[in-house]
Design a protein around this motif. Structure first.
Motif, PDB file in Angstrom:
ATOM      1  N   TRP A 195     -12.219   6.904  -0.441  1.00 52.29           N
ATOM      2  CA  TRP A 195     -11.591   5.584  -0.532  1.00 52.29           C
ATOM      3  C   TRP A 195     -10.170   5.630   0.017  1.00 52.29           C
ATOM      4  O   TRP A 195      -9.757   4.757   0.785  1.00 52.29           O
ATOM      5  CB  TRP A 195     -11.610   5.133  -1.992  1.00 52.29           C
ATOM      6  N   ARG A 211       0.836  -1.187   0.000  1.00 50.53           N
ATOM      7  CA  ARG A 211       0.000   0.000   0.000  1.00 50.53           C
ATOM      8  C   ARG A 211       0.880   1.249   0.000  1.00 50.53           C
ATOM      9  O   ARG A 211       1.838   1.330   0.751  1.00 50.53           O
ATOM     10  CB  ARG A 211      -0.864  -0.026   1.250  1.00 50.53           C
ATOM     11  N   ARG A 235      -8.546   4.035   3.859  1.00 50.93           N
ATOM     12  CA  ARG A 235      -7.415   3.117   3.886  1.00 50.93           C
ATOM     13  C   ARG A 235      -6.165   3.727   4.506  1.00 50.93           C
ATOM     14  O   ARG A 235      -5.106   3.129   4.502  1.00 50.93           O
ATOM     15  CB  ARG A 235      -7.123   2.627   2.468  1.00 50.93           C
TER      16      ARG A 235
END
Length: 97
Positions: A20, A2, A24
């Motif tokens: 979004w 990520r 995260r």
């Protein structure tokens, strides 16, 4: 894996994309489109705060843009002239009668 931070252009500035990324835990630097600024101003205090935007971080996006531009200018990648039997192995179709 990520990313820690995403730097995008105005095309990635939608509320859905920002939400979004935020969910995260990915920080982002994306400028607001003019219509988003107008809509937020039209709604007054209900429009919310503008997203945080750091011009210094956004300037790093230029490095990546220049890299892709150089790749596109390289004839071998742009047009794929390097398709020779040795560099681009393809199986010839078999014709059985």
């Amino acid at each position: 894996m990520r990313p820690d931070h995403v730097i995008g252009d105005k095309g990635y500035g939608s509320k859905a994309i920002r939400t979004w990324l935020r969910r995260r835990g990915i920080r982002h630097t994306i400028p607001e489109r003019a219509d988003q600024v107008r809509n937020r101003a039209r709604r007054s205090s209900l429009g919310g705060r503008p997203p945080v935007f750091n011009k210094d971080v956004y300037q790093h996006r230029n490095v990546v843009e220049r890299f892709f531009n150089r790749l596109k200018q390289w004839r071998g990648i742009a047009t794929r002239y390097d398709k020779t039997a040795q560099s681009h192995k393809t199986a010839a179709p078999s014709h059985q009668s």
